[in-house]
Design a protein around this motif. Structure first.
Motif, PDB file in Angstrom:
ATOM      1  N   MET A 168       0.841  -1.204   0.000  1.00 35.55           N
ATOM      2  CA  MET A 168       0.000   0.000   0.000  1.00 35.55           C
ATOM      3  C   MET A 168       0.875   1.253   0.000  1.00 35.55           C
ATOM      4  N   LYS A 169       0.552   2.208  -0.872  1.00 35.16           N
ATOM      5  CA  LYS A 169       1.368   3.408  -0.974  1.00 35.16           C
ATOM      6  C   LYS A 169       1.202   4.283   0.264  1.00 35.16           C
ATOM      7  N   PRO A 170       2.285   4.895   0.711  1.00 36.59           N
ATOM      8  CA  PRO A 170       2.176   5.819   1.847  1.00 36.59           C
ATOM      9  C   PRO A 170       1.347   7.042   1.478  1.00 36.59           C
ATOM     10  N   ARG A 171       0.809   7.682   2.494  1.00 34.26           N
ATOM     11  CA  ARG A 171      -0.022   8.880   2.316  1.00 34.26           C
ATOM     12  C   ARG A 171       0.761  10.090   2.828  1.00 34.26           C
ATOM     13  N   VAL A 172       0.853  11.118   1.983  1.00 29.95           N
ATOM     14  CA  VAL A 172       1.652  12.295   2.308  1.00 29.95           C
ATOM     15  C   VAL A 172       0.773  13.536   2.186  1.00 29.95           C
ATOM     16  N   LEU A 173       0.781  14.346   3.237  1.00 26.47           N
ATOM     17  CA  LEU A 173      -0.009  15.576   3.281  1.00 26.47           C
ATOM     18  C   LEU A 173       0.927  16.777   3.330  1.00 26.47           C
ATOM     19  N   PHE A 174       0.832  17.641   2.333  1.00 22.70           N
ATOM     20  CA  PHE A 174       1.621  18.874   2.277  1.00 22.70           C
ATOM     21  C   PHE A 174       0.792  20.038   2.820  1.00 22.70           C
ATOM     22  N   ARG A 175       1.452  20.966   3.489  1.00 20.76           N
ATOM     23  CA  ARG A 175       0.869  22.248   3.852  1.00 20.76           C
ATOM     24  C   ARG A 175       1.755  23.333   3.267  1.00 20.76           C
ATOM     25  N   VAL A 176       1.175  24.175   2.411  1.00 16.63           N
ATOM     26  CA  VAL A 176       1.950  25.223   1.740  1.00 16.63           C
ATOM     27  C   VAL A 176       1.231  26.559   1.885  1.00 16.63           C
ATOM     28  N   ALA A 177       1.978  27.630   1.669  1.00 16.40           N
ATOM     29  CA  ALA A 177       1.413  28.980   1.657  1.00 16.40           C
ATOM     30  C   ALA A 177       1.688  29.608   0.306  1.00 16.40           C
ATOM     31  N   CYS A 178       0.692  30.301  -0.240  1.00 16.76           N
ATOM     32  CA  CYS A 178       0.902  30.962  -1.523  1.00 16.76           C
ATOM     33  C   CYS A 178      -0.092  32.096  -1.678  1.00 16.76           C
ATOM     34  N   GLY A 179       0.034  32.819  -2.768  1.00 17.31           N
ATOM     35  CA  GLY A 179      -0.853  33.930  -3.063  1.00 17.31           C
ATOM     36  C   GLY A 179      -0.073  35.067  -3.683  1.00 17.31           C
ATOM     37  N   PRO A 180      -0.753  36.109  -4.148  1.00 21.37           N
ATOM     38  CA  PRO A 180      -0.066  37.219  -4.809  1.00 21.37           C
ATOM     39  C   PRO A 180       1.023  37.852  -3.952  1.00 21.37           C
ATOM     40  N   GLY A 181       0.801  37.931  -2.634  1.00 10.93           N
ATOM     41  CA  GLY A 181       1.793  38.547  -1.769  1.00 10.93           C
ATOM     42  C   GLY A 181       2.983  37.659  -1.493  1.00 10.93           C
ATOM     43  N   ARG A 182       2.740  36.346  -1.360  1.00  9.73           N
ATOM     44  CA  ARG A 182       3.812  35.400  -1.020  1.00  9.73           C
ATOM     45  C   ARG A 182       4.417  34.745  -2.253  1.00  9.73           C
ATOM     46  N   GLY A 183       3.738  34.842  -3.370  1.00 12.85           N
ATOM     47  CA  GLY A 183       4.193  34.147  -4.559  1.00 12.85           C
ATOM     48  C   GLY A 183       3.602  32.746  -4.632  1.00 12.85           C
ATOM     49  N   PHE A 184       3.881  32.058  -5.732  1.00 12.28           N
ATOM     50  CA  PHE A 184       3.292  30.743  -5.973  1.00 12.28           C
ATOM     51  C   PHE A 184       4.330  29.622  -5.993  1.00 12.28           C
ATOM     52  N   GLY A 185       5.578  29.978  -5.645  1.00 10.03           N
ATOM     53  CA  GLY A 185       6.647  28.977  -5.720  1.00 10.03           C
ATOM     54  C   GLY A 185       6.449  27.805  -4.778  1.00 10.03           C
ATOM     55  N   HIS A 186       5.865  28.049  -3.600  1.00  7.40           N
ATOM     56  CA  HIS A 186       5.712  26.973  -2.625  1.00  7.40           C
ATOM     57  C   HIS A 186       4.745  25.897  -3.126  1.00  7.40           C
ATOM     58  N   ASP A 241       6.209   8.211  -4.909  1.00  7.87           N
ATOM     59  CA  ASP A 241       5.364   7.041  -5.162  1.00  7.87           C
ATOM     60  C   ASP A 241       4.418   6.908  -3.974  1.00  7.87           C
ATOM     61  N   ALA A 242       3.459   7.835  -3.920  1.00  5.66           N
ATOM     62  CA  ALA A 242       2.612   7.957  -2.736  1.00  5.66           C
ATOM     63  C   ALA A 242       1.278   8.572  -3.120  1.00  5.66           C
ATOM     64  N   ARG A 243       0.330   8.484  -2.197  1.00  6.79           N
ATOM     65  CA  ARG A 243      -0.925   9.207  -2.326  1.00  6.79           C
ATOM     66  C   ARG A 243      -0.710  10.573  -1.681  1.00  6.79           C
ATOM     67  N   VAL A 244      -0.973  11.656  -2.425  1.00  2.00           N
ATOM     68  CA  VAL A 244      -0.552  12.976  -1.992  1.00  2.00           C
ATOM     69  C   VAL A 244      -1.737  13.933  -1.939  1.00  2.00           C
ATOM     70  N   TRP A 245      -1.801  14.686  -0.829  1.00  3.94           N
ATOM     71  CA  TRP A 245      -2.743  15.794  -0.701  1.00  3.94           C
ATOM     72  C   TRP A 245      -1.971  17.080  -0.438  1.00  3.94           C
ATOM     73  N   ILE A 246      -2.533  18.216  -0.880  1.00  4.08           N
ATOM     74  CA  ILE A 246      -1.953  19.528  -0.580  1.00  4.08           C
ATOM     75  C   ILE A 246      -3.038  20.420   0.016  1.00  4.08           C
ATOM     76  N   SER A 247      -2.761  20.950   1.197  1.00  2.75           N
ATOM     77  CA  SER A 247      -3.600  21.964   1.829  1.00  2.75           C
ATOM     78  C   SER A 247      -2.903  23.304   1.664  1.00  2.75           C
ATOM     79  N   VAL A 248      -3.664  24.321   1.222  1.00  2.32           N
ATOM     80  CA  VAL A 248      -3.063  25.595   0.841  1.00  2.32           C
ATOM     81  C   VAL A 248      -3.533  26.722   1.757  1.00  2.32           C
ATOM     82  N   LEU A 249      -2.584  27.396   2.404  1.00  4.65           N
ATOM     83  CA  LEU A 249      -2.868  28.635   3.115  1.00  4.65           C
ATOM     84  C   LEU A 249      -2.928  29.741   2.073  1.00  4.65           C
ATOM     85  N   GLY A 250      -4.115  30.269   1.834  1.00  5.22           N
ATOM     86  CA  GLY A 250      -4.302  31.235   0.760  1.00  5.22           C
ATOM     87  C   GLY A 250      -5.311  30.751  -0.251  1.00  5.22           C
ATOM     88  N   GLY A 251      -5.716  29.474  -0.142  1.00  5.96           N
ATOM     89  CA  GLY A 251      -6.752  28.944  -1.024  1.00  5.96           C
ATOM     90  C   GLY A 251      -6.188  28.216  -2.214  1.00  5.96           C
TER      91      GLY A 251
END
Length: 313
Positions: free
Chosen positions: A1-19, A31-41
């Protein structure tokens, strides 16, 4: 079973979109199941080949039950909340930084900045230096094909598009034959541009565009490292304070010409000078390739998979 990985990132016009772009690239390399939660939407146009954007705060750690949490945010208070949620559940944590910004007591820290001088305070282990800069994996597979008098400007979205347009106008005035491409990313619009200037929208990879540039005008984020790995001569512009150290480090290493974001004409003059000085341009390109090999995402992905599988660094 593939591992599950949760990212938390921040982005937006003020911070940029690089993260968020970096998290998506790294997520696609796992090689994982991946979710991304975004501070900034969440943002339209995000590559979702292996990545799913989710809504919510630190309670997602309980709801999703990940095997690993990865923090890529310069907002220290937000990182601390997510670290606490992961620790309460016993989930290992990795963190991604730029020149030591927003240190967090993670199990594994990654700081691929050329300006990184020391391990992240509180982290059990740090992967340090440009060997671990998470650039687009396509960079390592892309060959440079030069086009005569083409300049790519990639300063990020939001208000930086206005700066890019001002640079393009000044550059075209100095070099009427030059073709300018502005990588506007998520901030691209259908607005008309001046003759000889093309506004590029979101794309899966900027590698082919950079590879065809004679000169790149870039900010001090990930694109600076991608241009360096391709051997493209660079004029580097720190568009936020946190990028100044990286830009200065590239200039000290002879891999970029630094310019102030306050002077679009000065930036245009620096780019025009490189177009007219092939020997200096070639020297900058060689120095960039020596610093960045473009395989950082592979190395970091391997380390994250080990941490997700065992909880050990």
């Amino acid at each position: 079973m593939k591992p599950r990985v949760l990212f938390r990132v921040a982005c937006g016009p003020g911070r940029g979109f690089g993260h968020i772009v970096r998290a998506a690239r790294l997520g696609n390399a796992l090689d994982a199941r991946v979710w991304i939660s975004v501070l900034g939407g969440p943002l339209p146009g995000l590559s979702r080949r292996r990545v799913r954007v989710v809504h919510g705060g630190p309670s997602l750690v309980d709801a999703l039950g990940p095997d690993l949490v990865v923090l890529d945010t310069p907002v220290a208070s937000d990182a601390a909340r997510w670290l606490g949620a992961a620790r309460r559940r016993g989930v290992p944590v990795a963190s991604v930084h730029d020149a030591g910004i927003a240190p967090v007591a993670s199990d594994l820290a990654i700081d691929g900045s050329l300006a990184a001088r020391r391990p992240i305070a509180g982290a059990r282990r740090t992967l340090l230096g440009p060997r671990f800069m998470i650039v687009d994996p396509a960079i390592a597979r892309t060959r440079r094909v030069r086009c005569r008098e083409r300049v790519v400007i990639a300063l990020g979205g939001g208000p930086r598009v206005g700066l890019a347009r001002s640079i393009a106008t000044a550059l075209r005035a100095a070099c009427p034959a030059v073709q300018v491409q502005i990588a506007a990313g998520f901030a691209a619009s259908s607005d008309r541009t001046a003759a000889g200037v093309e506004l590029l929208g979101p794309r899966r990879s900027l590698a082919p565009t950079l590879a065809r540039a004679d000169v790149a005008v870039v900010a001090g984020g990930v694109t600076l490292y991608e241009a360096a790995a391709l051997g493209v001569p660079v004029v580097a512009v720190p568009v936020v304070a946190g990028q100044r150290a990286a830009v200065a480090a590239f200039e000290r290493a002879g891999a970029a010409i630094a310019a102030s974001p306050r002077s679009p004409r000065g930036i245009a003059r620096a780019a025009a000078a490189l177009l007219g000085d092939p020997s200096t341009a070639e020297r900058l390109g060689r120095s960039g390739r020596r610093l960045v090999d473009g395989r950082g995402a592979e190395r970091v992905a391997s380390a994250l998979m080990r941490l997700a599988g065992s909880g050990r660094v």
